[in-house]
Design a protein around this motif. Sequence first.
Motif, mmCIF file in Angstrom:
data_model
loop_
_atom_site.group_PDB
_atom_site.id
_atom_site.type_symbol
_atom_site.label_atom_id
_atom_site.label_comp_id
_atom_site.label_asym_id
_atom_site.label_seq_id
_atom_site.Cartn_x
_atom_site.Cartn_y
_atom_site.Cartn_z
ATOM 1 N N UNK A 183 -10.562 -2.940 8.516
ATOM 2 C CA UNK A 183 -10.085 -3.848 9.568
ATOM 3 C C UNK A 183 -9.584 -5.166 8.977
ATOM 4 N N UNK A 184 -10.275 -5.672 7.956
ATOM 5 C CA UNK A 184 -9.812 -6.888 7.286
ATOM 6 C C UNK A 184 -8.454 -6.643 6.639
ATOM 7 N N UNK A 185 -8.309 -5.503 5.960
ATOM 8 C CA UNK A 185 -7.039 -5.183 5.311
ATOM 9 C C UNK A 185 -5.922 -5.078 6.347
ATOM 10 N N UNK A 186 -6.236 -4.517 7.500
ATOM 11 C CA UNK A 186 -5.235 -4.431 8.560
ATOM 12 C C UNK A 186 -4.760 -5.796 9.004
ATOM 13 N N UNK A 187 -5.685 -6.737 9.133
ATOM 14 C CA UNK A 187 -5.309 -8.103 9.516
ATOM 15 C C UNK A 187 -4.457 -8.760 8.430
ATOM 16 N N UNK A 188 -4.846 -8.558 7.168
ATOM 17 C CA UNK A 188 -4.121 -9.161 6.049
ATOM 18 C C UNK A 188 -2.689 -8.638 5.989
ATOM 19 N N UNK A 189 -2.525 -7.330 6.074
ATOM 20 C CA UNK A 189 -1.176 -6.766 5.961
ATOM 21 C C UNK A 189 -0.341 -7.020 7.217
ATOM 22 N N UNK A 190 -0.985 -7.145 8.379
ATOM 23 C CA UNK A 190 -0.245 -7.523 9.586
ATOM 24 C C UNK A 190 0.280 -8.949 9.456
ATOM 25 N N UNK A 191 -0.555 -9.848 8.956
ATOM 26 C CA UNK A 191 -0.112 -11.226 8.727
ATOM 27 C C UNK A 191 1.025 -11.265 7.712
ATOM 28 N N UNK A 192 0.919 -10.455 6.663
ATOM 29 C CA UNK A 192 2.002 -10.362 5.675
ATOM 30 C C UNK A 192 3.293 -9.902 6.345
ATOM 31 N N UNK A 193 3.211 -8.876 7.150
ATOM 32 C CA UNK A 193 4.388 -8.354 7.849
ATOM 33 C C UNK A 193 5.039 -9.418 8.720
ATOM 34 N N UNK A 194 4.230 -10.217 9.381
ATOM 35 C CA UNK A 194 4.742 -11.133 10.397
ATOM 36 C C UNK A 194 5.071 -12.522 9.869
ATOM 37 N N UNK A 205 -10.536 1.827 12.375
ATOM 38 C CA UNK A 205 -10.041 1.366 11.078
ATOM 39 C C UNK A 205 -9.270 0.059 11.196
ATOM 40 N N UNK A 206 -8.912 -0.346 12.405
ATOM 41 C CA UNK A 206 -8.172 -1.579 12.599
ATOM 42 C C UNK A 206 -6.676 -1.376 12.555
ATOM 43 N N UNK A 207 -5.958 -2.488 12.537
ATOM 44 C CA UNK A 207 -4.496 -2.459 12.531
ATOM 45 C C UNK A 207 -3.991 -1.727 11.289
ATOM 46 N N UNK A 208 -3.007 -0.885 11.479
ATOM 47 C CA UNK A 208 -2.428 -0.178 10.346
ATOM 48 C C UNK A 208 -3.212 1.018 9.881
ATOM 49 N N UNK A 209 -4.296 1.374 10.586
ATOM 50 C CA UNK A 209 -5.070 2.535 10.184
ATOM 51 C C UNK A 209 -5.835 2.286 8.898
ATOM 52 N N UNK A 210 -6.237 3.358 8.232
ATOM 53 C CA UNK A 210 -7.080 3.253 7.047
ATOM 54 C C UNK A 210 -6.415 2.397 5.962
ATOM 55 N N UNK A 211 -7.103 1.353 5.533
ATOM 56 C CA UNK A 211 -6.586 0.485 4.475
ATOM 57 C C UNK A 211 -5.520 -0.481 4.926
ATOM 58 N N UNK A 212 -5.183 -0.462 6.207
ATOM 59 C CA UNK A 212 -4.253 -1.445 6.751
ATOM 60 C C UNK A 212 -2.781 -1.177 6.539
ATOM 61 N N UNK A 213 -2.438 -0.206 5.711
ATOM 62 C CA UNK A 213 -1.028 0.058 5.396
ATOM 63 C C UNK A 213 -0.508 1.376 5.955
ATOM 64 N N UNK A 214 -1.384 2.346 6.022
ATOM 65 C CA UNK A 214 -0.984 3.724 6.257
ATOM 66 C C UNK A 214 -0.183 3.925 7.542
ATOM 67 N N UNK A 215 -0.567 3.211 8.601
ATOM 68 C CA UNK A 215 0.087 3.389 9.887
ATOM 69 C C UNK A 215 0.623 2.078 10.452
ATOM 70 N N UNK A 225 -9.459 -16.201 0.065
ATOM 71 C CA UNK A 225 -10.232 -15.491 1.080
ATOM 72 C C UNK A 225 -11.504 -14.938 0.466
ATOM 73 N N UNK A 226 -12.658 -15.160 1.153
ATOM 74 C CA UNK A 226 -13.928 -14.614 0.700
ATOM 75 C C UNK A 226 -14.113 -13.199 1.267
ATOM 76 N N UNK A 227 -15.124 -12.490 0.740
ATOM 77 C CA UNK A 227 -15.390 -11.158 1.249
ATOM 78 C C UNK A 227 -14.776 -10.081 0.389
ATOM 79 N N UNK A 228 -14.651 -8.874 0.927
ATOM 80 C CA UNK A 228 -14.200 -7.730 0.122
ATOM 81 C C UNK A 228 -12.715 -7.735 -0.198
ATOM 82 N N UNK A 229 -11.951 -8.597 0.446
ATOM 83 C CA UNK A 229 -10.511 -8.670 0.191
ATOM 84 C C UNK A 229 -10.162 -10.068 -0.279
ATOM 85 N N UNK A 230 -9.587 -10.156 -1.479
ATOM 86 C CA UNK A 230 -9.135 -11.432 -2.022
ATOM 87 C C UNK A 230 -7.608 -11.481 -1.948
ATOM 88 N N UNK A 231 -7.079 -12.632 -1.569
ATOM 89 C CA UNK A 231 -5.626 -12.775 -1.510
ATOM 90 C C UNK A 231 -5.181 -13.944 -2.364
#
Length: 260
Positions: A32-43, A79-89, A1-7
């Motif tokens: 918001x990107x982190x929220x998408x990444x961690x939501x995909x991980x969850x699912x 902040x997107x899915x999962x709140x700040x950083x995608x994990x918190x909520x 993945x390009x951008x500020x989040x690498x996976x």
Amino acid sequence: MEGPIKTERRGHILAVTLDRPKANAIDLATSRIMGDVFTDFRDDPELRVAIVTGAGEKFFCPGWDLKAAADGDAVDGDYGKGGFGGLQELRGLNKPVIAAVNGICCGGGLELALSADIILAADHATFALPEIRSGTVADAASIKLPKRIPYHIAMEMLLTGRWIEADEAARWGLINHIYPATDLMVEAWKLAELLASGPPLVYAALKEIVREAEDMKFQDALNRITRSQFETVEKLYRSEDQKEGARAFAEKRDPVWKGR
């Protein structure tokens, strides 16, 4: 993945690296990107464990990007899915998450680490909640930290913004293990592989029980477990993995977990 989040994906493990030079601070778009990444991980049924870390050797994450805020990012923005950083909520995240803290971990960065289940740190890592110095509140840390470490230590960090080194963080139980910086990710992957080889349905049940029981009386929580009133516990008790665990024990072999 390009951008500020690498996976990076290896088998059942997903490594998520925050990569925003110079300090890995999180703005609204990155959150918001982190929220998408961690939501995909969850699912994703094939993924069982996540590692979250920062790029480079100096910063894990200092939290909220104040420069972005000065340019118009609202602190109460999306902040997107999962709140700040995608994990918190992020609701229903019933898979283990490891934080590999590779450097400065403060403010919202420390809140991100606190959202993980296990925290590993490089020996040069430092931790703080400096929000008090900018006249704001470390909201999630104000809730979480006094429940994780001794109350008076947590309050000192919140009230003064004092920095602590990795060895002190370990002494108070804030982190699990300290490693030389060169070994941190090696050990994080090793732990992730150990967890990925374990029973995912049991992990899911454990995370739901711990999360839901936090505000319950002991007997009420225990009754919900024994009566299979947690969805993950009910799924576990009716699963192939439950039978496989018993068979493997009887046959004196390692179980083969399928997550179903």
